[in-house]
Design a protein around this motif. Sequence first.
Motif, PDB file in Angstrom:
ATOM      1  N   PHE A  94       0.838  -1.198   0.000  1.00 20.73           N
ATOM      2  CA  PHE A  94       0.000   0.000   0.000  1.00 20.73           C
ATOM      3  C   PHE A  94       0.871   1.245   0.000  1.00 20.73           C
ATOM      4  CE2 PHE A  94      -2.641  -3.264   1.872  1.00 20.73           C
ATOM      5  CZ  PHE A  94      -3.912  -3.007   1.372  1.00 20.73           C
ATOM      6  N   TYR A  95       0.518   2.219  -0.830  1.00 20.87           N
ATOM      7  CA  TYR A  95       1.174   3.517  -0.786  1.00 20.87           C
ATOM      8  C   TYR A  95       0.204   4.481  -0.094  1.00 20.87           C
ATOM      9  CZ  TYR A  95       3.335   7.933  -1.965  1.00 20.87           C
ATOM     10  OH  TYR A  95       3.907   9.166  -1.882  1.00 20.87           O
ATOM     11  N   LEU A  96       0.641   5.071   1.040  1.00 25.31           N
ATOM     12  CA  LEU A  96      -0.256   5.832   1.898  1.00 25.31           C
ATOM     13  C   LEU A  96       0.008   7.335   1.929  1.00 25.31           C
ATOM     14  CD1 LEU A  96      -0.346   3.309   4.894  1.00 25.31           C
ATOM     15  CD2 LEU A  96      -1.962   3.522   3.006  1.00 25.31           C
ATOM     16  N   GLY A  97       0.847   7.840   1.016  1.00 23.91           N
ATOM     17  CA  GLY A  97       1.032   9.282   0.952  1.00 23.91           C
ATOM     18  C   GLY A  97       2.325   9.761   1.585  1.00 23.91           C
ATOM     19  N   GLU A  98       2.225  10.812   2.377  1.00 26.68           N
ATOM     20  CA  GLU A  98       3.422  11.464   2.926  1.00 26.68           C
ATOM     21  C   GLU A  98       4.026  10.669   4.070  1.00 26.68           C
ATOM     22  OE1 GLU A  98       1.222  14.554   6.036  1.00 26.68           O
ATOM     23  OE2 GLU A  98       1.974  15.281   4.094  1.00 26.68           O
ATOM     24  N   VAL A  99       5.323  10.904   4.290  1.00 25.98           N
ATOM     25  CA  VAL A  99       6.058  10.221   5.356  1.00 25.98           C
ATOM     26  C   VAL A  99       5.360  10.423   6.707  1.00 25.98           C
ATOM     27  CG1 VAL A  99       8.213  10.178   6.674  1.00 25.98           C
ATOM     28  CG2 VAL A  99       8.277  10.356   4.178  1.00 25.98           C
ATOM     29  N   GLY A 100       5.250   9.360   7.458  1.00 28.81           N
ATOM     30  CA  GLY A 100       4.564   9.373   8.751  1.00 28.81           C
ATOM     31  C   GLY A 100       3.271   8.586   8.700  1.00 28.81           C
ATOM     32  N   ASN A 101       2.612   8.589   7.543  1.00 32.25           N
ATOM     33  CA  ASN A 101       1.332   7.880   7.425  1.00 32.25           C
ATOM     34  C   ASN A 101       1.493   6.373   7.575  1.00 32.25           C
ATOM     35  OD1 ASN A 101      -0.099  10.237   7.047  1.00 32.25           O
ATOM     36  ND2 ASN A 101      -0.226  10.047   4.827  1.00 32.25           N
ATOM     37  N   ALA A 102       2.555   5.816   7.005  1.00 35.43           N
ATOM     38  CA  ALA A 102       2.765   4.370   7.102  1.00 35.43           C
ATOM     39  C   ALA A 102       3.062   3.966   8.550  1.00 35.43           C
ATOM     40  CB  ALA A 102       3.902   3.940   6.182  1.00 35.43           C
ATOM     41  N   SER A 103       3.871   4.768   9.243  1.00 38.91           N
ATOM     42  CA  SER A 103       4.174   4.476  10.650  1.00 38.91           C
ATOM     43  C   SER A 103       2.906   4.524  11.496  1.00 38.91           C
ATOM     44  CB  SER A 103       5.193   5.480  11.188  1.00 38.91           C
ATOM     45  OG  SER A 103       6.434   5.348  10.539  1.00 38.91           O
ATOM     46  N   LYS A 104       2.085   5.523  11.266  1.00 37.33           N
ATOM     47  CA  LYS A 104       0.839   5.636  12.020  1.00 37.33           C
ATOM     48  C   LYS A 104      -0.062   4.426  11.792  1.00 37.33           C
ATOM     49  CE  LYS A 104       0.772  10.724  11.876  1.00 37.33           C
ATOM     50  NZ  LYS A 104       0.089  11.912  11.315  1.00 37.33           N
ATOM     51  N   MET A 105      -0.228   4.065  10.521  1.00 37.52           N
ATOM     52  CA  MET A 105      -1.099   2.934  10.206  1.00 37.52           C
ATOM     53  C   MET A 105      -0.543   1.637  10.777  1.00 37.52           C
ATOM     54  SD  MET A 105      -3.997   2.225   8.762  1.00 37.52           S
ATOM     55  CE  MET A 105      -4.375   3.456   7.483  1.00 37.52           C
ATOM     56  N   MET A 106       0.787   1.453  10.704  1.00 39.52           N
ATOM     57  CA  MET A 106       1.393   0.231  11.222  1.00 39.52           C
ATOM     58  C   MET A 106       1.205   0.115  12.727  1.00 39.52           C
ATOM     59  SD  MET A 106       3.178  -2.396  10.030  1.00 39.52           S
ATOM     60  CE  MET A 106       2.007  -3.315  11.000  1.00 39.52           C
ATOM     61  N   LEU A 107       1.347   1.229  13.445  1.00 42.07           N
ATOM     62  CA  LEU A 107       1.159   1.204  14.892  1.00 42.07           C
ATOM     63  C   LEU A 107      -0.286   0.881  15.258  1.00 42.07           C
ATOM     64  CD1 LEU A 107       3.365   4.225  16.075  1.00 42.07           C
ATOM     65  CD2 LEU A 107       3.856   1.764  16.260  1.00 42.07           C
ATOM     66  N   ILE A 152       0.112   4.125  21.965  1.00 42.21           N
ATOM     67  CA  ILE A 152      -0.483   4.902  23.066  1.00 42.21           C
ATOM     68  C   ILE A 152       0.052   6.332  23.043  1.00 42.21           C
ATOM     69  CG2 ILE A 152      -0.609   5.125  25.580  1.00 42.21           C
ATOM     70  CD1 ILE A 152      -0.442   1.998  25.643  1.00 42.21           C
ATOM     71  N   ALA A 153       1.360   6.474  22.807  1.00 51.61           N
ATOM     72  CA  ALA A 153       1.965   7.815  22.731  1.00 51.61           C
ATOM     73  C   ALA A 153       1.400   8.589  21.552  1.00 51.61           C
ATOM     74  CB  ALA A 153       3.481   7.689  22.618  1.00 51.61           C
ATOM     75  N   MET A 154       1.148   7.897  20.441  1.00 52.17           N
ATOM     76  CA  MET A 154       0.566   8.555  19.281  1.00 52.17           C
ATOM     77  C   MET A 154      -0.845   9.052  19.612  1.00 52.17           C
ATOM     78  SD  MET A 154       0.218   7.103  15.372  1.00 52.17           S
ATOM     79  CE  MET A 154      -1.138   5.972  15.676  1.00 52.17           C
ATOM     80  N   GLY A 155      -1.590   8.257  20.368  1.00 53.38           N
ATOM     81  CA  GLY A 155      -2.904   8.690  20.803  1.00 53.38           C
ATOM     82  C   GLY A 155      -2.827   9.912  21.707  1.00 53.38           C
ATOM     83  N   ASP A 156      -1.856   9.913  22.615  1.00 47.18           N
ATOM     84  CA  ASP A 156      -1.676  11.066  23.512  1.00 47.18           C
ATOM     85  C   ASP A 156      -1.353  12.328  22.719  1.00 47.18           C
ATOM     86  OD1 ASP A 156      -2.138   9.449  25.689  1.00 47.18           O
ATOM     87  OD2 ASP A 156       0.000   9.129  26.137  1.00 47.18           O
ATOM     88  N   ALA A 157      -0.570  12.163  21.646  1.00 48.44           N
ATOM     89  CA  ALA A 157      -0.155  13.317  20.847  1.00 48.44           C
ATOM     90  C   ALA A 157      -1.333  14.011  20.173  1.00 48.44           C
ATOM     91  CB  ALA A 157       0.867  12.894  19.800  1.00 48.44           C
ATOM     92  N   VAL A 158      -2.403  13.255  19.921  1.00 51.90           N
ATOM     93  CA  VAL A 158      -3.596  13.843  19.285  1.00 51.90           C
ATOM     94  C   VAL A 158      -4.755  13.916  20.275  1.00 51.90           C
ATOM     95  CG1 VAL A 158      -2.940  13.174  16.953  1.00 51.90           C
ATOM     96  CG2 VAL A 158      -4.247  11.566  18.361  1.00 51.90           C
ATOM     97  N   ASN A 159      -4.394  13.813  21.580  1.00 50.44           N
ATOM     98  CA  ASN A 159      -5.381  13.936  22.664  1.00 50.44           C
ATOM     99  C   ASN A 159      -6.514  12.919  22.544  1.00 50.44           C
ATOM    100  OD1 ASN A 159      -6.271  15.135  25.064  1.00 50.44           O
ATOM    101  ND2 ASN A 159      -7.680  16.502  23.981  1.00 50.44           N
ATOM    102  N   HIS A 160      -6.138  11.678  22.213  1.00 51.16           N
ATOM    103  CA  HIS A 160      -7.126  10.614  22.104  1.00 51.16           C
ATOM    104  C   HIS A 160      -6.732   9.457  23.020  1.00 51.16           C
ATOM    105  CE1 HIS A 160     -10.173   8.021  20.331  1.00 51.16           C
ATOM    106  NE2 HIS A 160      -9.240   7.071  20.210  1.00 51.16           N
ATOM    107  N   SER A 161      -7.629   9.054  23.895  1.00 57.41           N
ATOM    108  CA  SER A 161      -7.323   7.983  24.839  1.00 57.41           C
ATOM    109  C   SER A 161      -7.404   6.621  24.160  1.00 57.41           C
ATOM    110  CB  SER A 161      -8.296   8.023  26.026  1.00 57.41           C
ATOM    111  OG  SER A 161      -9.622   7.802  25.584  1.00 57.41           O
ATOM    112  N   THR A 162      -6.560   5.690  24.602  1.00 57.81           N
ATOM    113  CA  THR A 162      -6.545   4.323  24.077  1.00 57.81           C
ATOM    114  C   THR A 162      -6.557   3.349  25.264  1.00 57.81           C
ATOM    115  OG1 THR A 162      -4.132   4.517  23.955  1.00 57.81           O
ATOM    116  CG2 THR A 162      -5.373   4.879  21.914  1.00 57.81           C
TER     117      THR A 162
END
Length: 486
Positions: free
Chosen positions: A358-371, A444-454
Amino acid sequence: MATVSLRVGDLVWGKLGGYPPWPGKIVNPPKDLKKPRGKKCFFVKFFGTEDHAWIKVDQLKSYQLHKEEMVKITKGKRFQQAVDAVEEFIKSKVSVLTSLDDKNRHISSEDKRQNSSTAEISEHNTRKRGRPPKEEKDAFPEPSTVKRLITGPVAEYKWKSGSCSAIIQKLKTTAEEEAESTSIQAADSTATNGTVTPTDKRIGFLGLGLMGSGIVANLLKMGHTVTVWNRTGEKCDPFLQEGARLGRTPAEVVSTCDITLSCISDPKSAKDLVLGPSGVLQGIRPGKCYVDMSTVDPETATEISQVITSRGGRFLEAPVSGNRQLSENGMLVVLAAGDKALFDDCSSCFQAMGKKSFYLGEVGNASKMMLIVNMILGSFMASVAEGFTLAKIASQSQEVLLYILSQGPLASAFLDQKCQSILQGNFKPDFLLKHIQKDLRLAIAMGDAVNHSTPMAAAANEVFKKAKALDQSENDMSAVYLACNQ
């Protein structure tokens, strides 16, 4: 795990013990041969040999649905002879039906009218008794109803011609139209049917762990020119024997190769590989390409991208979803983001190692989706371990629990594999426990960065941390079961 209901006459792939899947046909057993007690099984006659055996239903797969996958993972002269025998059998069936059709065309018009009248009367009488009209059987022992057709992932398989094909093609077209309505681009692998044309670019690979070893093996198998490096040098030896070249440092690999891929364990190791002494960055110059396949946080991916491109290099993040077994079988899923032209240049590499990219666009999107994917995976594994622990404490059979789960909506190869590890107490690593805990922490840290609880992931993370404290870091993620028992 069987994806469709099976019956006598079906062509299948059967798995017996430690032997590879082999093509066969479900047949009626001899009258004096008793069926084994326990799980449901079928009597299978294998092609290319005189062998036959009782095979459990969860070790059987439809021949046509899984042909490409099985031909990909199993090689050898005897195996190819067996596949050829199946294809000859199928052709003979087609030939018989064609002959019957030709014969039927010569029936006189009077006979046709008589047959038609008889059929109408018979159909009328049958319907009055509440029975549906019988349909003509297909030439192949494949699913004949929509219910059976849709039990597996539609877009993954190629279907034979006929009404079944029309149904599947319609569903597949709808799915493709929905995918095209987004900015996401997906590419199927052709490695499963052996049609990968290796790139003429020189490929480098850094990191020969559980995932990297399988990836490199498949790159070499599909004809790529590969230079390898690993921090522990002896891990390179098996690949050198298969034709790989040896790089003394990451910088040397990058400087001598057109595209260098890496698969490292965590963000710190990924950055050290690039920025450390004799690291990747020292080999980067304009036009050199670097593909980081590590599962890291989006901030790390962005940082690595910036330093690579600042030297004129091209960068792609491409973490992979899967485990050791899928890596060895070339069935990973690649999630990529960054330089789109580089994604295209890596096409043959991704086809060799995975079933879809899958090609997901700009750098960072693949890391987010993988996490996110691994957050779900880790939370599910923790829930399974907790359920098996409760079954034990409540005096319920864990074996029966697995069988029940395998018959319901949770049925999957992942579930079966991990539950078998729990039942056998064998936690040989397929996906390291420390790595899934790392991914949960990063999610979990990614969720905290966007103020979303997990909260679910947070709870699972605590159980995996407990398992690490019990010295299970180097074992498989299913060893989290041991923490649930404390």
